[in-house]
Motif scaffolding. Structure first.
Motif, mmCIF file in Angstrom:
data_model
loop_
_atom_site.group_PDB
_atom_site.id
_atom_site.type_symbol
_atom_site.label_atom_id
_atom_site.label_comp_id
_atom_site.label_asym_id
_atom_site.label_seq_id
_atom_site.Cartn_x
_atom_site.Cartn_y
_atom_site.Cartn_z
ATOM 1 N N SER A 131 0.831 -1.085 0.019
ATOM 2 C CA SER A 131 -0.085 -0.133 0.162
ATOM 3 C C SER A 131 0.923 1.374 0.129
ATOM 4 O O SER A 131 1.903 1.159 0.332
ATOM 5 N N LEU A 156 1.521 5.141 -6.069
ATOM 6 C CA LEU A 156 2.015 3.845 -6.620
ATOM 7 C C LEU A 156 3.577 3.714 -6.354
ATOM 8 O O LEU A 156 4.113 2.532 -6.094
ATOM 9 N N ALA A 215 -5.500 -4.541 -13.572
ATOM 10 C CA ALA A 215 -6.531 -5.090 -12.515
ATOM 11 C C ALA A 215 -7.258 -6.247 -12.832
ATOM 12 O O ALA A 215 -7.798 -6.459 -13.940
ATOM 13 N N CYS A 223 -2.963 -7.806 -10.741
ATOM 14 C CA CYS A 223 -3.091 -7.113 -9.334
ATOM 15 C C CYS A 223 -4.575 -6.869 -9.063
ATOM 16 O O CYS A 223 -5.277 -6.595 -9.962
ATOM 17 N N ILE A 259 -6.431 -4.281 -7.043
ATOM 18 C CA ILE A 259 -6.177 -2.840 -6.459
ATOM 19 C C ILE A 259 -7.011 -2.009 -6.250
ATOM 20 O O ILE A 259 -8.229 -2.165 -6.730
ATOM 21 N N GLN A 272 -7.840 2.068 -5.179
ATOM 22 C CA GLN A 272 -7.497 3.523 -5.108
ATOM 23 C C GLN A 272 -8.337 4.379 -4.776
ATOM 24 O O GLN A 272 -9.677 4.272 -5.064
ATOM 25 N N GLU A 331 -11.922 -5.491 -2.429
ATOM 26 C CA GLU A 331 -11.214 -4.064 -2.478
ATOM 27 C C GLU A 331 -12.450 -3.098 -2.254
ATOM 28 O O GLU A 331 -13.540 -3.254 -2.543
ATOM 29 N N VAL A 368 -3.384 4.046 -2.384
ATOM 30 C CA VAL A 368 -3.642 2.708 -2.770
ATOM 31 C C VAL A 368 -3.351 1.419 -2.013
ATOM 32 O O VAL A 368 -2.762 1.697 -0.848
ATOM 33 N N ALA A 427 -3.051 -2.745 -2.560
ATOM 34 C CA ALA A 427 -3.091 -3.952 -3.779
ATOM 35 C C ALA A 427 -2.297 -5.320 -3.260
ATOM 36 O O ALA A 427 -1.666 -5.368 -2.381
ATOM 37 N N VAL A 465 -0.653 -8.193 -5.209
ATOM 38 C CA VAL A 465 0.136 -8.181 -6.557
ATOM 39 C C VAL A 465 0.447 -9.642 -6.654
ATOM 40 O O VAL A 465 1.453 -10.356 -5.950
#
Length: 166
Positions: A21, A38, A50, A75, A77, A79, A107, A157, A159, A161
């Motif tokens: 993150s 990022l 994504a 990923c 993700i 945001q 998410e 953000v 994620a 990954v």
């Protein structure tokens, strides 16, 4: 619905992943704040794709690792962008099935505090368990929150990954 996996070599099944993150502000734009977030998360030099919310059976969580520049990187993700004076948060929650058949990721993002987002993510994971009629183990959370200073743009953000495939 029934399906048979034929082992098609074009299908990528993730075997390893990490979570990360970040958050950042920019005087220029929300996009620049996103780019800096990022960077804070260590995933700014990849071509992020994504994907939805399934952790395959046997996939292993690892510590964050360097990924070469330009690599297409799958990923899950989340945001959230905002402007000065706002509080924002972005996060993911993930849990494994107790029967050993993989796991799931939810998410979320909102204009508000991490505590509210955590409750929302917890509800999403519980619903994923319910609709699959599958018991889940412990839910883990990765959430970033920030109060954006006046006069700038901000972004958070989070994620999961994927790094290796079979």
């Amino acid at each position: 619905m029934s399906s048979s996996f034929t082992g098609d070599p074009m299908q990528l099944i993730p075997t390893k992943y990490f979570t990360t993150s970040g958050k950042a502000v920019s005087e220029i734009s929300g996009l620049n704040a996103f780019d800096l977030a990022l960077m804070s998360a260590g995933i700014c030099e990849q071509n992020l794709v994504a994907v939805s919310s399934v952790i395959p059976e046997g996939s292993e969580r690892i510590e964050p690792t360097a990924i070469p520049m330009g690599v297409v990187t799958h990923c899950v993700i989340s945001q959230m962008r905002g402007k000065g004076g706002e509080t924002i948060s972005a996060g993911i929650a993930y849990a494994y099935r107790k029967d050993g058949k993989g796991g799931y990721v939810a998410e979320g993002h909102l204009g508000g505090p991490a505590e509210s987002l955590r409750s929302e993510l917890e509800g999403k994971i519980k619903e994923m368990s319910r609709i699959r009629n599958a018991a889940f183990g412990e839910t883990r959370f990765v959430i970033e929150e920030m109060h954006i200073p006046d006069g700038v743009h901000g972004c958070c953000v989070a994620a999961l990954v994927f790094t290796e495939y079979k």
